[in-house]
Structures are given as C-alpha cells and as structure tokens.
Design a protein around this motif. Structure first.
Motif, short mmCIF file in Angstrom:
data_model
loop_
_atom_site.label_atom_id
_atom_site.label_comp_id
_atom_site.label_asym_id
_atom_site.label_seq_id
_atom_site.Cartn_x
_atom_site.Cartn_y
_atom_site.Cartn_z
N GLU A 286 -16.20 39.13 -48.42
CA GLU A 286 -15.97 39.49 -47.01
C GLU A 286 -16.12 38.28 -46.08
OE1 GLU A 286 -20.28 39.41 -47.57
OE2 GLU A 286 -18.69 40.31 -48.76
N ARG A 287 -16.67 37.20 -46.56
CA ARG A 287 -16.85 36.01 -45.72
C ARG A 287 -15.61 35.14 -45.62
NH1 ARG A 287 -22.93 33.92 -47.30
NH2 ARG A 287 -23.84 35.97 -47.05
N PHE A 288 -14.64 35.31 -46.50
CA PHE A 288 -13.50 34.41 -46.57
C PHE A 288 -12.31 34.94 -45.80
CE2 PHE A 288 -15.95 33.86 -50.50
CZ PHE A 288 -16.30 32.52 -50.36
N ILE A 289 -11.73 34.07 -44.95
CA ILE A 289 -10.51 34.43 -44.23
C ILE A 289 -9.55 33.25 -44.32
CG2 ILE A 289 -11.68 35.99 -42.61
CD1 ILE A 289 -11.19 33.81 -40.44
N THR A 290 -8.27 33.55 -44.12
CA THR A 290 -7.23 32.52 -44.16
C THR A 290 -6.75 32.26 -42.74
OG1 THR A 290 -6.52 33.30 -46.32
CG2 THR A 290 -4.98 31.91 -45.10
N VAL A 291 -6.75 31.00 -42.34
CA VAL A 291 -6.13 30.55 -41.09
C VAL A 291 -5.26 29.38 -41.50
CG1 VAL A 291 -6.46 29.59 -38.80
CG2 VAL A 291 -8.09 31.29 -39.68
N MET A 292 -3.97 29.62 -41.55
CA MET A 292 -3.06 28.60 -42.07
C MET A 292 -2.90 27.43 -41.13
SD MET A 292 -0.27 31.13 -43.78
CE MET A 292 0.58 29.85 -44.66
N VAL B 32 -16.25 31.75 -43.85
CA VAL B 32 -15.63 30.58 -44.48
C VAL B 32 -14.13 30.70 -44.26
CG1 VAL B 32 -15.24 29.27 -46.61
CG2 VAL B 32 -17.45 30.42 -46.23
N VAL B 33 -13.57 29.73 -43.56
CA VAL B 33 -12.14 29.70 -43.24
C VAL B 33 -11.45 28.77 -44.23
CG1 VAL B 33 -10.42 29.16 -41.47
CG2 VAL B 33 -12.67 30.07 -40.80
N VAL B 34 -10.36 29.24 -44.84
CA VAL B 34 -9.55 28.40 -45.73
C VAL B 34 -8.11 28.42 -45.21
CG1 VAL B 34 -11.04 28.70 -47.75
CG2 VAL B 34 -9.19 30.31 -47.35
N THR B 35 -7.28 27.50 -45.72
CA THR B 35 -5.95 27.31 -45.14
C THR B 35 -4.82 28.06 -45.81
OG1 THR B 35 -5.66 25.33 -46.47
CG2 THR B 35 -6.52 25.04 -44.23
N MET C 230 -17.83 27.80 -41.66
CA MET C 230 -17.38 26.70 -42.49
C MET C 230 -15.85 26.72 -42.58
SD MET C 230 -18.60 26.19 -46.39
CE MET C 230 -17.98 24.96 -47.48
N ASP C 231 -15.20 25.72 -42.00
CA ASP C 231 -13.75 25.60 -42.02
C ASP C 231 -13.38 24.59 -43.11
OD1 ASP C 231 -11.03 25.58 -41.41
OD2 ASP C 231 -11.28 24.22 -39.72
N MET C 232 -13.00 25.11 -44.29
CA MET C 232 -12.72 24.26 -45.44
C MET C 232 -11.22 24.01 -45.51
SD MET C 232 -14.48 24.37 -49.21
CE MET C 232 -14.62 26.12 -49.20
N ARG C 233 -10.79 22.87 -44.96
CA ARG C 233 -9.37 22.52 -44.92
C ARG C 233 -8.80 22.26 -46.31
NH1 ARG C 233 -6.85 24.10 -40.83
NH2 ARG C 233 -8.09 25.77 -41.61
N ASP C 234 -9.59 21.69 -47.20
CA ASP C 234 -9.22 21.45 -48.59
C ASP C 234 -10.36 21.93 -49.46
OD1 ASP C 234 -6.72 20.15 -48.14
OD2 ASP C 234 -7.77 18.28 -47.69
N PRO C 235 -10.07 22.42 -50.65
CA PRO C 235 -11.14 22.88 -51.53
C PRO C 235 -12.12 21.76 -51.86
CG PRO C 235 -8.98 23.48 -52.42
CD PRO C 235 -8.75 22.57 -51.26
N TRP C 236 -13.38 22.07 -51.91
CA TRP C 236 -14.41 21.09 -52.20
C TRP C 236 -14.45 20.80 -53.70
CZ3 TRP C 236 -19.71 21.55 -49.34
CH2 TRP C 236 -20.46 20.39 -49.52
N SER D 223 -15.81 21.42 -40.05
CA SER D 223 -14.47 21.34 -40.61
C SER D 223 -14.42 20.13 -41.51
CB SER D 223 -13.44 21.21 -39.49
OG SER D 223 -12.13 21.23 -40.02
N GLY D 224 -13.94 20.32 -42.72
CA GLY D 224 -13.89 19.21 -43.65
C GLY D 224 -12.83 19.42 -44.70
N PRO D 225 -12.39 18.38 -45.35
CA PRO D 225 -13.15 17.17 -45.58
C PRO D 225 -13.22 16.29 -44.32
CG PRO D 225 -11.06 17.13 -46.82
CD PRO D 225 -11.15 18.44 -46.11
#
Length: 180
Positions: free
Chosen positions: A172-178, A152-155, A113-119, A90-92
């Motif tokens: 298909e790898r990207f999902i949203t978990v707010m 890859v989890v995004v917010t 990969m839990d991407m809390r903010d875009p890299w 989980s990052g950043p």
C-alpha cells in the motif's frame, strides 16, 4: 517560482573525504594493470554493458563498495536541516533517501521516498564496485528506507510491481508517478 514561499530548502555539500578520493584515484591508476592482455574490443564491450553481480566476491570491489556506502553515511551525518513537517527525498543519489529517513525518524515526521531509479538494480550498480557486497548493502539500505517511508513513489508501473513483490507486506506504500 512554483515552490511555495514558506518552503525551506537546505543544501548539504557533497564533498568526498580525502581518503575516499585518494583510494578511488589509486584504483583508477592500478585498474588498467589488471586489464593488460585483454583485447581492446572486450574492454569496449565491457564499458557499454551494465555491471553484473559476480559469482565470486572480489576483495577490491567489496572494499570499494564499503567505502562508497561509508561516504554516503558520512554525508547523511552532515545533513542536519531545521525542523520540518514532512521529509521528501528524491534519488538517485540514493543517499538522499538515507538522510531523509534519518531526519524524519529523528523529527517524528512523515517520510516520502521518491525513487526515480531502482536502488537494488544491477544496472545502477557502479561498475568499479560491482560486487555482492554492493548489492547486499544496497538491499539493506533500501529495505530500511522503504520500511520507514510513509509513501514510496516510483516512475513506472513495472517498478511499482517489482517493489510490491520485494516488499509484499508494504504494497500500500507504493505508487507510480511517471516521468514527464
């Protein structure tokens, strides 16, 4: 208390190298000399705005970008956990994703990969190393991590759409978990 009892967490100290600390300190001392003659208001406006990728590459910012990413990779080298069944980062800080990617690949286990903010977002670029080099390095490391991730989890949904546009063969790898 909510983490399962058989879960093992491994901490890796985030100690910057003496060279990195010296160079960053030196830059902080020298940087005001480059700002002389500019009105204080301009500097205040500059500090409140997100950085921009400059049209021309600055040697000093490119150097600081290289230094920052080298530190990230050295930290990744120090992170050597015991055999896991799944790696979740989980990052950043986004260096956590590089560590997770390496360990998952080495161990042959799935990587989430839990991407809390875009890299690769300009607003997440450190101002002191705002450069094309920083963006190129961020894009390179993000791509490597995304390609090796099982998920890859995004917010936000907007972030998921942006990632799908950037990596159309991996949608298909990207999902949203707010958040919240």
């Amino acid at each position: 208390s909510e983490i399962p009892a058989d879960t093992r967490l491994h901490k890796v100290p985030d100690n910057a190298s003496p060279l990195f600390e010296f160079q960053r300190s030196a830059w902080r001392l020298v940087r005001p000399l480059f700002r002389r003659g500019r009105p204080t208001q301009d500097r205040a406006d500059e500090s409140s705005r997100p950085p921009e990728v400059p049209a021309r590459e600055s040697f000093s910012r490119a150097y600081l970008s290289q230094l920052m990413f080298r530190e990230m990779l050295q930290w990744a080298e120090r992170a050597t956990p015991h055999p896991p069944e799944l790696i979740v980062s989980s990052g950043p800080p986004h260096s956590a994703h590089e560590v997770a990617r390496r360990v998952a690949k080495e161990r042959g286990v799935p990587f989430v990969m839990d991407m809390r903010d875009p890299w690769c977002a300009v607003e997440n670029m450190p101002k002191e190393s705002a450069s094309r080099t920083w963006m190129r390095l961020a894009e390179t490391h993000e791509r490597r991590c995304v390609e090796d991730a099982t998920l890859v989890v995004v917010t936000t949904e907007a972030a998921r759409v942006a990632m799908c546009e950037r990596y159309p063969n991996l949608t298909e790898r990207f999902i949203t978990v707010m958040n919240g």
